[in-house]
Design a protein around this motif. Structure first.
Motif, PDB file in Angstrom:
ATOM      1  N   UNK A  13     -72.505  -7.992  -3.442  1.00 17.66           N
ATOM      2  CA  UNK A  13     -73.853  -7.595  -3.921  1.00 17.66           C
ATOM      3  C   UNK A  13     -74.778  -8.529  -3.337  1.00 17.66           C
ATOM      4  N   UNK A  14     -75.983  -7.921  -3.197  1.00 14.06           N
ATOM      5  CA  UNK A  14     -77.143  -8.881  -2.568  1.00 14.06           C
ATOM      6  C   UNK A  14     -77.218 -10.121  -3.421  1.00 14.06           C
ATOM      7  N   UNK A  15     -77.637 -11.269  -2.634  1.00 14.92           N
ATOM      8  CA  UNK A  15     -77.713 -12.432  -3.417  1.00 14.92           C
ATOM      9  C   UNK A  15     -76.483 -13.326  -4.135  1.00 14.92           C
ATOM     10  N   UNK A  16     -75.141 -12.405  -3.930  1.00 15.97           N
ATOM     11  CA  UNK A  16     -73.990 -13.155  -4.438  1.00 15.97           C
ATOM     12  C   UNK A  16     -73.277 -13.662  -3.171  1.00 15.97           C
ATOM     13  N   UNK A  17     -72.339 -14.715  -3.417  1.00 21.92           N
ATOM     14  CA  UNK A  17     -71.751 -15.482  -2.232  1.00 21.92           C
ATOM     15  C   UNK A  17     -70.190 -14.931  -2.218  1.00 21.92           C
ATOM     16  N   UNK A  18     -69.639 -14.219  -3.542  1.00 24.22           N
ATOM     17  CA  UNK A  18     -68.236 -13.999  -3.472  1.00 24.22           C
ATOM     18  C   UNK A  18     -68.186 -12.312  -3.161  1.00 24.22           C
ATOM     19  N   UNK A  19     -66.899 -12.148  -2.709  1.00 23.38           N
ATOM     20  CA  UNK A  19     -66.496 -10.939  -2.664  1.00 23.38           C
ATOM     21  C   UNK A  19     -65.629 -10.364  -3.739  1.00 23.38           C
ATOM     22  N   UNK A  20     -65.608  -9.246  -3.935  1.00 17.07           N
ATOM     23  CA  UNK A  20     -64.905  -8.534  -5.403  1.00 17.07           C
ATOM     24  C   UNK A  20     -64.135  -7.262  -4.666  1.00 17.07           C
ATOM     25  N   UNK A  21     -62.804  -7.264  -4.906  1.00 13.57           N
ATOM     26  CA  UNK A  21     -62.163  -6.181  -4.400  1.00 13.57           C
ATOM     27  C   UNK A  21     -61.882  -5.343  -5.483  1.00 13.57           C
ATOM     28  N   UNK A  22     -62.134  -3.829  -4.956  1.00 10.83           N
ATOM     29  CA  UNK A  22     -62.081  -2.587  -5.729  1.00 10.83           C
ATOM     30  C   UNK A  22     -61.281  -1.648  -5.018  1.00 10.83           C
ATOM     31  N   UNK A  23     -60.618  -0.726  -5.914  1.00 11.40           N
ATOM     32  CA  UNK A  23     -59.770   0.415  -5.452  1.00 11.40           C
ATOM     33  C   UNK A  23     -59.716   1.595  -6.266  1.00 11.40           C
ATOM     34  N   UNK A  24     -59.143   2.513  -5.685  1.00 12.23           N
ATOM     35  CA  UNK A  24     -59.276   3.840  -6.369  1.00 12.23           C
ATOM     36  C   UNK A  24     -58.905   3.746  -8.137  1.00 12.23           C
TER      37      UNK A  24
END
Length: 106
Positions: free
Chosen positions: A66-77
């Motif tokens: 998300x805008x302004x965040x440094x970390x990535x989050x993984x999502x799936x079905x």
């Protein structure tokens, strides 16, 4: 998770973004709300939002920042994530993503 939408209108013309990497159709509901349903093919993209959104993933796998965040989050079905209005998010689609975008009234 809802498996179908009843009593809706669908805009025939597809929404094509990022040279066809994202393809969706707009679904209009009797109460005036709308959603888009579509697919995002494996790619790295940045989406800008107007209204707040809930991205519901039917199938596939992606990473979101998300805008302004440094970390990535993984999502799936079977999962979903929220995106604030007037914002943006980076998405790295790891497997073709089948999604529903719910536009939330502000």
């Amino acid at each position: 998770m809802t498996t179908q939408f009843d009593n809706v209108s669908v805009v025939k013309k597809a929404n094509l973004y990022f040279d066809g990497k994202c393809v969706s159709h707009t679904v209009l509901f009797a109460d005036g709300t709308k959603k888009t349903i579509g697919v995002i093919f494996p790619s790295s993209l940045t989406f800008n939002t107007g209204a707040p959104e809930i991205m519901e993933l039917n199938a596939g796998k992606c990473r979101i920042r998300l805008q302004g965040e440094e970390n990535w989050t993984t999502y799936e079905g079977g999962q979903s994530f929220n995106v604030p209005g007037n914002s943006s998010f980076d998405i790295e689609t790891l497997e073709t993503l089948d999604y529903v975008c719910h536009f939330v009234a502000a």
